[in-house]
Design a protein around this motif. Sequence first.
Motif, mmCIF file in Angstrom:
data_model
loop_
_atom_site.group_PDB
_atom_site.id
_atom_site.type_symbol
_atom_site.label_atom_id
_atom_site.label_comp_id
_atom_site.label_asym_id
_atom_site.label_seq_id
_atom_site.Cartn_x
_atom_site.Cartn_y
_atom_site.Cartn_z
ATOM 1 N N ASP A 124 0.861 -1.175 0.000
ATOM 2 C CA ASP A 124 0.000 0.000 0.000
ATOM 3 C C ASP A 124 0.903 1.232 0.000
ATOM 4 N N THR A 125 0.556 2.216 -0.808
ATOM 5 C CA THR A 125 1.263 3.499 -0.988
ATOM 6 C C THR A 125 2.520 3.370 -1.832
ATOM 7 N N ALA A 126 2.883 2.177 -2.291
ATOM 8 C CA ALA A 126 4.144 2.046 -3.024
ATOM 9 C C ALA A 126 4.153 2.915 -4.276
ATOM 10 N N GLY A 127 3.007 2.999 -4.969
ATOM 11 C CA GLY A 127 2.947 3.850 -6.152
ATOM 12 C C GLY A 127 2.454 3.141 -7.395
ATOM 13 N N LYS A 128 1.558 2.179 -7.197
ATOM 14 C CA LYS A 128 1.018 1.446 -8.351
ATOM 15 C C LYS A 128 0.284 2.379 -9.309
ATOM 16 N N GLY A 129 -0.529 3.271 -8.769
ATOM 17 C CA GLY A 129 -1.302 4.180 -9.616
ATOM 18 C C GLY A 129 -0.417 5.088 -10.451
ATOM 19 N N GLY A 130 0.631 5.627 -9.854
ATOM 20 C CA GLY A 130 1.540 6.495 -10.584
ATOM 21 C C GLY A 130 2.307 5.748 -11.660
ATOM 22 N N ALA A 131 2.690 4.506 -11.370
ATOM 23 C CA ALA A 131 3.391 3.698 -12.367
ATOM 24 C C ALA A 131 2.487 3.400 -13.557
ATOM 25 N N ILE A 132 1.237 3.066 -13.260
ATOM 26 C CA ILE A 132 0.276 2.787 -14.322
ATOM 27 C C ILE A 132 0.039 4.040 -15.160
ATOM 28 N N LEU A 159 -3.697 11.173 4.657
ATOM 29 C CA LEU A 159 -4.612 11.560 5.729
ATOM 30 C C LEU A 159 -4.846 13.064 5.746
ATOM 31 N N HIS A 160 -3.813 13.841 5.469
ATOM 32 C CA HIS A 160 -3.893 15.288 5.618
ATOM 33 C C HIS A 160 -4.100 16.047 4.308
ATOM 34 N N ASP A 161 -4.025 15.369 3.183
ATOM 35 C CA ASP A 161 -4.224 16.014 1.889
ATOM 36 C C ASP A 161 -5.642 15.699 1.397
ATOM 37 N N PRO A 162 -6.530 16.716 1.317
ATOM 38 C CA PRO A 162 -7.913 16.440 0.900
ATOM 39 C C PRO A 162 -8.019 15.864 -0.508
ATOM 40 N N LEU A 163 -6.999 16.090 -1.344
ATOM 41 C CA LEU A 163 -7.031 15.542 -2.700
ATOM 42 C C LEU A 163 -6.602 14.076 -2.739
ATOM 43 N N LYS A 164 -5.986 13.592 -1.661
ATOM 44 C CA LYS A 164 -5.542 12.199 -1.602
ATOM 45 C C LYS A 164 -6.267 11.391 -0.524
ATOM 46 N N ARG A 165 -7.154 12.042 0.198
ATOM 47 C CA ARG A 165 -7.818 11.370 1.328
ATOM 48 C C ARG A 165 -8.583 10.139 0.890
ATOM 49 N N TRP A 166 -9.119 10.130 -0.341
ATOM 50 C CA TRP A 166 -9.895 8.989 -0.817
ATOM 51 C C TRP A 166 -9.050 7.723 -0.930
ATOM 52 N N LYS A 167 -7.729 7.892 -1.005
ATOM 53 C CA LYS A 167 -6.834 6.740 -1.133
ATOM 54 C C LYS A 167 -6.648 5.991 0.176
ATOM 55 N N LEU A 168 -7.083 6.573 1.284
ATOM 56 C CA LEU A 168 -6.859 5.970 2.596
ATOM 57 C C LEU A 168 -8.145 5.312 3.077
ATOM 58 N N SER A 169 -8.116 4.002 3.223
ATOM 59 C CA SER A 169 -9.304 3.244 3.621
ATOM 60 C C SER A 169 -9.095 2.626 5.002
ATOM 61 N N PRO A 170 -10.173 2.150 5.633
ATOM 62 C CA PRO A 170 -10.017 1.440 6.907
ATOM 63 C C PRO A 170 -9.089 0.232 6.806
ATOM 64 N N VAL A 171 -9.095 -0.435 5.654
ATOM 65 C CA VAL A 171 -8.200 -1.573 5.461
ATOM 66 C C VAL A 171 -6.744 -1.105 5.483
ATOM 67 N N ASP A 172 -6.474 0.063 4.870
ATOM 68 C CA ASP A 172 -5.118 0.623 4.897
ATOM 69 C C ASP A 172 -4.682 0.907 6.327
ATOM 70 N N VAL A 173 -5.578 1.490 7.102
ATOM 71 C CA VAL A 173 -5.248 1.827 8.489
ATOM 72 C C VAL A 173 -4.940 0.556 9.273
ATOM 73 N N ALA A 174 -5.755 -0.471 9.062
ATOM 74 C CA ALA A 174 -5.537 -1.744 9.761
ATOM 75 C C ALA A 174 -4.240 -2.413 9.317
ATOM 76 N N ALA A 175 -3.860 -2.198 8.063
ATOM 77 C CA ALA A 175 -2.665 -2.840 7.515
ATOM 78 C C ALA A 175 -1.373 -2.226 8.037
ATOM 79 N N ARG A 176 -1.463 -1.042 8.656
ATOM 80 C CA ARG A 176 -0.245 -0.357 9.092
ATOM 81 C C ARG A 176 0.560 -1.206 10.070
ATOM 82 N N THR A 177 -0.115 -2.009 10.880
ATOM 83 C CA THR A 177 0.585 -2.827 11.870
ATOM 84 C C THR A 177 0.886 -4.232 11.341
ATOM 85 N N ARG A 178 0.621 -4.477 10.052
ATOM 86 C CA ARG A 178 0.789 -5.823 9.489
ATOM 87 C C ARG A 178 1.895 -5.866 8.430
#
Length: 258
Positions: A42-50, A159-178
């Motif tokens: 998550d956040t690695a940059g798949k969208g930008g690479a595509i 989290l803090h950029d309103p233009l990127k906030r849609w990219k952050l999901s509950p699954v992403d938040v849960a994955a932070r510790t995994r």
Amino acid sequence: MKPLKRKAYEAALEPMQIELAAVARWLQHSGRRLLVLFEGRDTAGKGGAIESISEHLNPRQCRVVALPKPSDREAGQWYFQRYVTHLPSAGEIALFDRSWYNRAGVESVMGYATPSQVDTFLAQAPAFEQQLVDDGILLFKYWLGCDQAQQEARFSERLHDPLKRWKLSPVDVAARTRYDDYTRARDTMLRATHTSHAPWTLVDFNDQRRGRLTLLRDLLDRLPDSHVDAPSLRFPKLKLKPRPERYDVLPPLAPLED
């Protein structure tokens, strides 16, 4: 290694994108099919690479596939079934922003699939991909990696950029510790599905610009070396003086002021 600056990145990217346009012409001429899978942190940059690949290609020829959560009906299908309908047809490019490897990644780590389902997937994926390759599809699989510190910084930016906030999901938040769990799941996936007919390629995306260039150069170098000239077009001079736009029925919106 210092992060790549924008000017140097854009100078290196442009000639590669011109090569990609030539690849697209060749695919259209030959009827070959190109399928590229993008997996990774998550956040690695798949969208930008595509985007770096699809940016200047005809969207009717180059499709980005980013499927949502399966519907109840799709959840009851053969696992690969909903992906098959999005495979490229003759002359097309399909770029998968995540793919059937969800089962070996997020579904495995977050418990959305049972261990038995994951084991079945890992056994079936190489055979499924063998069929794709045997049918003539050019298949490339990339896994994009980044350090956890870099991942945390990008999560915070979302989290803090309103233009990127849609990219952050509950699954992403849960994955932070995994993070380590995802590492183990990735390594299990690589051991089972890194094959001679459909190998994985791992790319360091701590510097996303450098990562995009590295991935794109690798993809271009591994594609068949075929060239098709762009079609010649006659572009005669207009016989009359160019006309200004006119609006007789409805006026246009007033331009925004500086």
